[in-house]
Motif scaffolding. Structure first.
Motif, short mmCIF file in Angstrom:
data_model
loop_
_atom_site.label_atom_id
_atom_site.label_comp_id
_atom_site.label_asym_id
_atom_site.label_seq_id
_atom_site.Cartn_x
_atom_site.Cartn_y
_atom_site.Cartn_z
N VAL A 36 0.86 -1.19 0.00
CA VAL A 36 0.00 0.00 0.00
C VAL A 36 0.89 1.23 0.00
O VAL A 36 1.81 1.34 0.81
N GLN A 37 0.63 2.16 -0.91
CA GLN A 37 1.40 3.41 -0.94
C GLN A 37 0.47 4.56 -1.25
O GLN A 37 -0.41 4.47 -2.10
N THR A 38 0.65 5.65 -0.50
CA THR A 38 -0.21 6.82 -0.62
C THR A 38 0.64 8.03 -0.95
O THR A 38 1.61 8.34 -0.24
N GLY A 39 0.30 8.70 -2.05
CA GLY A 39 1.10 9.83 -2.51
C GLY A 39 0.25 11.01 -2.91
O GLY A 39 -0.96 11.06 -2.66
N LEU A 40 0.90 11.97 -3.54
CA LEU A 40 0.28 13.23 -3.91
C LEU A 40 0.46 13.49 -5.39
O LEU A 40 1.58 13.45 -5.91
N VAL A 41 -0.65 13.75 -6.10
CA VAL A 41 -0.58 14.17 -7.49
C VAL A 41 -0.40 15.68 -7.50
O VAL A 41 -1.18 16.41 -6.89
N ALA A 42 0.63 16.16 -8.20
CA ALA A 42 0.97 17.58 -8.20
C ALA A 42 1.67 17.93 -9.49
O ALA A 42 2.12 17.05 -10.24
N ALA A 43 1.78 19.22 -9.75
CA ALA A 43 2.61 19.71 -10.85
C ALA A 43 3.99 20.02 -10.28
O ALA A 43 4.12 20.82 -9.34
N ALA A 44 5.02 19.35 -10.78
CA ALA A 44 6.38 19.54 -10.29
C ALA A 44 7.10 20.58 -11.13
O ALA A 44 6.83 20.75 -12.32
N SER A 45 8.05 21.25 -10.51
CA SER A 45 8.73 22.39 -11.13
C SER A 45 9.76 21.95 -12.16
O SER A 45 10.70 21.21 -11.83
N VAL A 46 9.62 22.42 -13.40
CA VAL A 46 10.65 22.19 -14.41
C VAL A 46 11.95 22.89 -14.01
O VAL A 46 13.04 22.35 -14.21
N ALA A 47 11.84 24.08 -13.43
CA ALA A 47 13.04 24.80 -13.00
C ALA A 47 13.81 24.00 -11.96
O ALA A 47 15.05 23.95 -11.99
N ALA A 48 13.10 23.36 -11.03
CA ALA A 48 13.77 22.53 -10.03
C ALA A 48 14.42 21.31 -10.68
O ALA A 48 15.52 20.90 -10.29
N TYR A 49 13.76 20.75 -11.68
CA TYR A 49 14.35 19.63 -12.42
C TYR A 49 15.62 20.09 -13.15
O TYR A 49 16.66 19.43 -13.08
N ASP A 50 15.53 21.21 -13.83
CA ASP A 50 16.69 21.72 -14.58
C ASP A 50 17.85 22.05 -13.64
O ASP A 50 19.02 21.92 -14.03
N ALA A 51 17.53 22.47 -12.41
CA ALA A 51 18.57 22.85 -11.45
C ALA A 51 19.13 21.66 -10.69
O ALA A 51 20.06 21.81 -9.90
N GLY A 52 18.57 20.47 -10.91
CA GLY A 52 19.07 19.28 -10.25
C GLY A 52 18.47 19.04 -8.88
O GLY A 52 18.93 18.16 -8.14
N ARG A 53 17.43 19.78 -8.54
CA ARG A 53 16.78 19.56 -7.25
C ARG A 53 15.72 18.45 -7.34
O ARG A 53 15.35 17.87 -6.34
N ILE A 54 15.23 18.19 -8.51
CA ILE A 54 14.49 16.97 -8.80
C ILE A 54 15.48 16.06 -9.52
O ILE A 54 15.84 16.31 -10.66
N LYS A 55 15.93 15.04 -8.82
CA LYS A 55 17.14 14.32 -9.24
C LYS A 55 16.81 13.08 -10.04
O LYS A 55 15.89 12.33 -9.74
N LYS A 56 17.62 12.87 -11.06
CA LYS A 56 17.46 11.70 -11.91
C LYS A 56 18.56 10.69 -11.59
O LYS A 56 19.60 11.04 -11.01
N HIS A 57 18.34 9.47 -11.99
CA HIS A 57 19.36 8.44 -11.77
C HIS A 57 19.62 7.61 -13.02
O HIS A 57 20.38 6.65 -12.98
N GLU A 58 18.98 7.96 -14.14
CA GLU A 58 19.19 7.23 -15.39
C GLU A 58 19.29 8.21 -16.55
O GLU A 58 18.68 9.29 -16.51
N PHE A 59 20.04 7.81 -17.57
CA PHE A 59 19.99 8.52 -18.84
C PHE A 59 18.70 8.10 -19.57
O PHE A 59 18.12 7.05 -19.27
N THR A 60 18.28 8.92 -20.50
CA THR A 60 17.11 8.57 -21.30
C THR A 60 17.55 8.03 -22.66
O THR A 60 18.68 8.26 -23.10
N ARG A 61 16.64 7.32 -23.32
CA ARG A 61 16.86 6.88 -24.69
C ARG A 61 16.33 7.97 -25.62
O ARG A 61 15.15 8.37 -25.50
N PRO A 62 17.14 8.49 -26.53
CA PRO A 62 16.72 9.64 -27.35
C PRO A 62 15.40 9.43 -28.08
O PRO A 62 14.55 10.33 -28.11
#
Length: 413
Positions: free
Chosen positions: A101-127
């Protein structure tokens, strides 16, 4: 910098959620998608996998596919199947799969935070996959597939979601795969403001699943920002559709590997090469590894347990000591000649939810030569890699249960 904000979601009308909701677009092949939409005219797969409404030989990246997605989205809106909420809000979302069971929040996340590395990735993407999501967002003018984000468990957030979910859910259904989906709208301003502020105080968010969706949202935002002389930063394109869960509620399954050929080697020669790094033990049936450094292998009609020599496990490198990295560095790269698993068509990946029997069947069919089962990557290791700004090999984690597409979409107008 705020990490998230509320938004007016595009949602199924009351009573329509079960008919609309669909698995994520990328967990099935085209034939499986066609089977799943049979007799389901409202399925969101008509939007996320619109090639199901076109001839079977249609290129899934053809312009006609994206145009069909737009046509289908407009049809469901015109028929009142999908309805835009009147005000910006968050949504509490609970998934139940057996005991998980997992309970979360649906929200709009910040692109600026993603671009700044505050929303962190751990994989490369496939083009090719990233380009596909860019075109889909642009043509639909909406984000219809949420990114799956994780935050370090925070009592204040969990308490709010627990309180919200005491009430009867506005959406409550069990999908054909047995997963129960529940949704509650959070529309009162004090709760919205409190959640926004609490998330803003977090150091970071982590992408669990949805690297292509997140990267595509960033690219779309950059293009629209450049084309908008009146850009303010408040436009919807500056945010991307996300569902955020606490890290201690996550369930990660292995992401197993299959390879199409042995690069000209016989099975006996390949086994001999593996013996340099592994203790090889024949097994009477499928092997589900019981810990790090252990692998299962199905080759030439037989299962083997492979235990890597501990001396070959890097002690201090959090990326290279991952099991997905060890298999790549010790076997798939040097012995099978696949240097870039992101692009090489000789390797395939199968989520652990499909079971070990699926690996055996595909090798027995002659489609592939060898399969490897892996131990799941722990959540703590994923966050440790992301915190260092490093990336894992592709397809390192498979999260279950999966989010449903179609329950909440984020419009960019």
């Amino acid at each position: 910098m705020p990490l998230i904000k509320p938004f007016a979601g595009l949602c199924p009308a009351p009573g329509r959620a079960a008919a609309v909701a669909a698995p994520p677009y990328d967990v099935m092949n085209a034939q499986e998608a066609r089977t799943m939409v049979a007799g389901r005219p409202l399925s969101f797969l008509h939007i996320s996998r619109p090639e199901v409404d076109l001839p079977p030989d249609t290129d899934p990246y053809a312009p006609a596919v994206y145009a069909k997605a737009r046509e289908n989205l407009e049809r469901l809106c015109a028929e009142g199947v999908l309805v835009r909420d009147p005000t910006a809000r968050y949504y509490c979302y609970r998934l139940t799969m057996g005991r998980q069971v997992q309970t979360g929040l649906v929200a709009a996340a910040s692109v600026a935070a993603y671009d700044a590395g505050r929303i962190k990735k751990h994989e490369f993407t496939r083009p090719v996959k990233e380009d596909d999501r860019v075109r889909q967002i642009d043509v639909l003018n909406a984000q219809t597939g949420p990114a799956f984000l994780v935050y370090r468990a925070t009592p204040g957030i969990d308490q709010v979601l627990t309180r919200v979910s005491v009430a009867a859910p506005e959406v409550d259904f069990t999908a054909p795969d047995g997963v129960r989906h529940e949704l509650w709208a959070i529309a009162d301003q004090p709760t919205i403001d409190g959640l926004t502020a609490t998330f803003a105080a977090l150091d970071a968010l982590y992408i669990a699943d949805g690297h292509h969706r997140s990267a595509a949202a960033s690219r779309v935002a950059a293009a629209r920002r450049a084309a908008n002389p009146d850009h303010t930063g408040d436009e919807p394109y500056n945010w991307f559709l996300s569902v955020l869960f606490p890290h201690d509620q996550m369930q990660i399954l292995p992401y197993n590997r299959l390879v199409r050929d042995l690069q000209g080697k016989t099975p006996e020669t390949f086994l001999g090469q593996l013996a340099d790094a592994f203790t090889i033990t024949p097994a009477p049936g499928p092997i589900a590894p019981q810990g790090p450094g252990q692998f299962g292998m199905y080759l030439a009609g037989r299962w083997f347990r492979l235990d890597l020599n501990p001396a070959r496990i890097p002690a201090a490198d959090p990326v290279r000591r991952l099991d997905v990295s060890l298999l790549q560095d010790q076997v798939i790269g040097p012995l099978l000649g696949i240097a870039d698993p992101r692009r090489d068509e000789r390797i395939d990946f199968v989520g652990g939810i499909r079971g070990l029997g699926a690996l055996q069947e595909r090798v027995d069919s002659g489609e592939l030569a060898v399969a490897f089962s892996l131990y799941p990557t722990p959540m703590d290791e994923l966050m440790a890699v992301a915190d260092l700004g490093e990336v894992m090999p592709p397809k390192s984690t498979w999260f279950e249960p999966k989010l449903a597409d179609g329950l909440v979409s984020h419009c960019l107008d």
